[in-house]
Design an enzyme around this catalytic site. Structure first.
Site, PDB file in Angstrom:
ATOM      1  N   ASP A 144       3.727  -3.874  -6.233  1.00  0.00           N
ATOM      2  CA  ASP A 144       4.322  -5.129  -5.770  1.00  0.00           C
ATOM      3  C   ASP A 144       5.838  -5.014  -5.652  1.00  0.00           C
ATOM      4  OD1 ASP A 144       1.967  -6.519  -5.506  1.00  0.00           O
ATOM      5  OD2 ASP A 144       2.101  -7.521  -7.450  1.00  0.00           O
ATOM      6  N   GLU A 178       0.826  -1.205   0.000  1.00  0.00           N
ATOM      7  CA  GLU A 178       0.000   0.000   0.000  1.00  0.00           C
ATOM      8  C   GLU A 178       0.861   1.256   0.000  1.00  0.00           C
ATOM      9  OE1 GLU A 178      -3.078  -0.091  -0.652  1.00  0.00           O
ATOM     10  OE2 GLU A 178      -3.248  -2.267  -0.479  1.00  0.00           O
TER      11      GLU A 178
END
Length: 283
Positions: free
Chosen positions: A206, A151
């Site tokens: 990612d 996040e």
């Protein structure tokens, strides 16, 4: 002796700012859909001072906008989990990740949402949210940290700002002058709760998240391990955290290719018992 050139210069400066304000208002009025034109000129003048330009928004402006989005989220959309021990622990993990992130120059706020659904999300300006259901599901601190780092990766890449700009243009609410701040907050809330991240955004978050968690001292294996665990939940039912995140199989494959198998388990946060002790109020 009067200096007429000086007086003219000051007079001209006094005229410039009112004229610019009028230009912004007219641009907003002409560039706004017919429904919005129902506002009076006075309304537009009031709104004109709240216009922001998303194409060159500063860190300070982003944090201010994120703060407004957060206020609406926690007052109307989500219910926060109030246990101080759990919140302190989650914040400790987050603040450990921040200095090792790709964007450590803004303040970060980590909040726990009282929701059994398996989900995590973020909005611009450093606000990260974790559902109690996701915290319970994680086997250890390293797995939870991998989600938080992901996040943070979205925030570091300013994905929410890009999505807000695209959404505003597509829906016709952006004008030549920019976007009304109140409308921006509404869009930001919707994106935070129902964010359709692109394939490219997810791959980027990612990779940023994996690098972030490793630099913070967590083992790389936890990132893939938790993502695989999420996919196995509830049989064929994909958790909320992944249902809006496309190409999960490809993402896992890319993460695996970026991990050195010899050092994959090197790092902190793999002690499941210690983790359960820290989140005991949730169990």
């Amino acid at each position: 002796m009067f200096n007429f050139s000086f007086i003219f210069y000051r007079f001209r400066r006094r005229l410039v700012y009112p004229l610019l304000s009028i230009f912004v208002v007219l641009a907003l009025w002409l560039g706004t859909p017919a429904v919005s034109q129902a506002f009076s000129i006075f309304d537009l003048l009031i709104r004109g001072v709240q216009i922001i330009q998303l194409s060159n928004i500063s860190d300070t402006q982003e944090v201010q906008l994120g703060t407004q989005i957060n206020q609406q989220l926690v007052s109307r959309e989500v219910r926060l989990y109030r246990n101080s021990d759990v919140n302190r622990y989650i914040n400790q993990i987050g603040q450990r990740l921040v200095p090792a992130s790709d964007r450590s120059g803004i303040p970060y706020t980590f909040q726990v949402v009282d929701d059994s659904g398996i989900n995590a999300f973020a909005t611009m300006g450093g606000f990260v949210y974790l559902n109690t259901g996701l915290i319970r599901l994680a086997d250890n601190e390293a797995q939870l940290a991998s989600v938080m780092a992901h996040e943070i990766g979205h925030i570091a890449s300013r994905h929410a700002i890009q999505q807000m700009r695209q959404t505003a243009i597509a829906s016709g609410v952006a004008s030549v002058a920019g976007l009304d701040r109140n409308r921006a907050v509404q869009i930001g809330v919707d994106l935070a709760l129902r964010r359709p991240n692109s394939r490219e955004d997810e791959f980027e978050a990612d990779q940023r998240g994996l690098a972030n968690s490793r630099r913070a001292g967590y083992p790389a294996s936890a990132t893939v391990g938790f993502m695989e665990k999420l996919l196995r939940q509830n049989g064929r039912s994909v958790p909320n955290f992944l249902s809006t995140h496309p190409a999960t199989g490809d993402r896992i494959a890319r993460l695996r290719s970026a991990i050195d198998t010899q050092t994959a388990n090197v790092g902190d946060g793999l002690d499941s018992a210690a983790y359960r002790a820290r989140i005991r109020p949730l169990l």
